[in-house]
Structure formats: C-alpha cells, structure tokens
Design a protein around this motif. Structure first.
Motif, PDB file in Angstrom:
ATOM      1  N   UNK A 121     -25.693 -25.385  38.730  1.00  0.00           N
ATOM      2  CA  UNK A 121     -25.679 -26.821  38.427  1.00  0.00           C
ATOM      3  C   UNK A 121     -26.711 -27.168  37.358  1.00  0.00           C
ATOM      4  N   UNK A 122     -27.913 -26.670  37.569  1.00  0.00           N
ATOM      5  CA  UNK A 122     -28.988 -26.981  36.622  1.00  0.00           C
ATOM      6  C   UNK A 122     -28.670 -26.448  35.225  1.00  0.00           C
ATOM      7  N   UNK A 169     -23.149 -29.330  45.974  1.00  0.00           N
ATOM      8  CA  UNK A 169     -23.324 -27.916  46.302  1.00  0.00           C
ATOM      9  C   UNK A 169     -22.093 -27.330  46.995  1.00  0.00           C
ATOM     10  N   UNK A 217     -27.119 -23.810  43.107  1.00  0.00           N
ATOM     11  CA  UNK A 217     -27.965 -24.871  42.564  1.00  0.00           C
ATOM     12  C   UNK A 217     -28.458 -24.526  41.157  1.00  0.00           C
ATOM     13  N   UNK A 249     -33.618 -23.258  40.130  1.00  0.00           N
ATOM     14  CA  UNK A 249     -32.930 -24.355  39.443  1.00  0.00           C
ATOM     15  C   UNK A 249     -33.902 -25.247  38.687  1.00  0.00           C
ATOM     16  N   UNK A 255     -26.491 -20.092  47.949  1.00  0.00           N
ATOM     17  CA  UNK A 255     -26.843 -21.492  47.691  1.00  0.00           C
ATOM     18  C   UNK A 255     -27.868 -21.613  46.566  1.00  0.00           C
TER      19      UNK A 255
END
Lengths: 199, 199
Positions: free
Chosen positions: A37-38, A80, A34, A182, A30
C-alpha cells in the motif's frame, strides 16, 4: 520508474491463510500487504510509475514473487483485507511456469525469489533500507530509476543481505526511530517525490 | 507528549460494521484505523509518549471520540483487522457518560467531538495537516507538545476547519504528492523524531 522489492522472510506462498487472522496464519504477509500500500497507493489513486515486488520466502513452495505494476494494475485499494484477498486469489491461480506469468492486469507471479526479481529489473540504481545506514536525506537518489529493497519485521537473512550487497545497493536509513517497513517506504518515497519536484 | 487528532467525517460511532467489509460498512473507519497505526506504533512497539484521538462524526449517534494513550494501551497491533476489532469492542461497550470514560487500559471514549477533544488536551502547540500549506520541513515544530490535526480521505468539513483554525493551528503540508492520512502522519512524526534527536 520507481521500484520496491519487499522481502518477506516467512511470508507464505500458499493461499491457505485466513483473512480473519492474517498476521497469525500467513508468515506475516500482513507486513507485506501494508508495505505494498505504502509503495503503490496515493490519495485517491495508484502511483502509475511504480512497480512493487513481494518476495515470499515462506510457506510450502518458496520462493515465489508477485509483481504489481502501477501502470496497469486495477482494483488495488488501501484496505488491508482487500489487498490480502487479491494476493490470496493470485496465489491460488495456476499459471504457466517461468518468470512472471501474468495473472491479472498489472499483476504477475514467478516461481522464484530475489534472483528472479533481479533478472526482471530494468536498469536502475539500487538502495537498501537498513537501520543504522546513512540517512536518506544525505544520499544522492536516482529520481528516475531507483530500486529500493526493504525487509519485513525480521529484516533480512544473511543470504538475502549478501545478495543485495552484491548488487552494489547503497544502504540508507530513515531517521532515529525504528519504524515499520511501510513507514520506511513512505519516507523514502516522500524524499524522492520532494527531490523530483525540484528538478 | 505528541498528540494526533484524526477526524473521520463519516466514520461510524456504531459497532455494527463488518470486519469483512470495513471500508464499505463503517464510513471509512479503515482510514482512521491505519492512521492510528501510523501515529501510535513503531517497529516492535508503541510510542509511549503519544496520544491519538479518533473523532467519529458518522453513524447513528455522532459525535464520539476514542482516545488511545500510548503510555498505558495494551494489545495494539499493526494489523488492520486487529485494530478494527478493538474499536468494535470499544463502541459496543456501555460506559458512564461524560468526557473520556475509561473502557480498557489506555483506551477511553467520549460522547463528543472536536470540542470535547480540545477540552481534554493538555497545553501544546496545534498544527493542522492541509494540502497546499507550508512544508513541515520549513516550520518550527514544538518537539515536546505538538498536537497534529488530520482529516480522513475527505479532508475537513467547513465547521471542523473553522474550529481548528480558531485554535490557532499552524497549517503544514508534507510534500508535493497527495498522500493517505496515515502517510502524512508518518512523515510529520518522522520530521519530529529527527529534530528531537538533534536537541
């Protein structure tokens, strides 16, 4: 091209994690989800000039690395679970051996860790996110071809730290408060965006 | 105390969303969940001096607001599903009417939106995150009692924008690239952290 190499010390190489308990069953994949994504996503889209590597050093058959190329990746969304589902599918795929076999548009996987990433990287200037390092705001940044190495919630192990140092990576930090990976990525990307806008 | 007021234009007030499809069934509550993480959580902990309000303007019985107080909240973890599960439980609870009934340690809920939040806020200096506004790096920040208003992926509607403007909020932006709400929060918090460390 901006590149992020995000290293998960215990992140699983197996697709057998539970989407219902990602943090508890995946070696903290996880955290990498994340961070991805960042690194890759902006408001309503993907950073087309960015490549991110998730280096998975945990699970049954480490190491593996998944490479996301912003120029061609599709269906990468900020949620997520969505990203975790995508990674699950990638890890479940059989693929030809060797470095970075394409499994989907913009996504490739390799049976290898940091050394495989380094062999895959086009030339650029390496930086490593480290607490206590000089502040990124005072460091010269390669606005065209920065390569940022980031750890997960555990930081780097000694072997990884030595391997990154041997590349001549410049240590940088992101301020007085210790933040999630992140957030650190968000902050160095913002700093790079700001300087690039002034050129 | 640092405060964030995060406004979800369509975010549901109902617990009947699916954890398996948060983005698709909750009016993009996922955006608020991620913004909450950025506002409240740091590496291995909670920002004890921060309060975040999630203002839910969608779903069957809008508006509702959930308040998270870093000083006393427990079990707030960075994983998106974890936070969404917590919010689902909060929305499913019956609670006494009136503004901000406590439902758990550090978590309270109110049948009201922005005006209820404003009535609840202790004195401070309001700022609003807006694309195209003056850069936060050039704006004087209240390091003790900033109140940051942030929108979701849709920004603010006209009514919300007018209400925030009537508070005298200073518009600020976070750089040349349009980012997710959570990234904007990370960046203004980092800016505040940096200045506070110099005092």
């Amino acid at each position: 091209m901006r590149r992020f190499v995000i290293i998960g010390q215990k992140a699983t190489t197996s697709p057998d994690f539970l989407l219902e308990d990602l943090a508890g069953t995946s070696g903290r994949l996880d955290v990498l989800v994340r961070a991805l994504r960042a690194a890759m996503l902006v408001s309503h889209g993907v950073r087309r000039d960015t490549v991110a590597y998730l280096v998975l050093l945990g699970g049954p058959r480490p190491p593996k690395t998944i490479r996301f190329d912003g120029a061609t990746v599709r269906f990468l969304r900020p949620e997520e679970r969505n990203v975790a589902t995508l990674i699950k599918k990638v890890l479940a795929r059989t693929y030809e051996g060797g470095p970075f076999a394409r499994v989907r548009d913009g996504i490739a996987v390799a049976d290898g860790g940091l050394e495989t990433v380094v062999a895959d990287l086009a030339p650029g200037t390496p930086y490593v996110l480290e607490e206590g390092a000089p502040d990124v705001r005072g460091v010269e940044l390669d606005l065209e071809n920065a390569i940022f190495f980031a750890g997960d919630h555990l930081g780097f192990n000694a072997e990884t730290r030595a391997a990154i140092a041997s590349l001549g990576a410049t240590p940088i930090s992101i301020g007085p408060v210790s933040l999630h990976a992140e957030d650190a990525i968000t902050i160095v990307s913002n700093e790079t965006d700001r300087r690039a806008a002034l050129v």
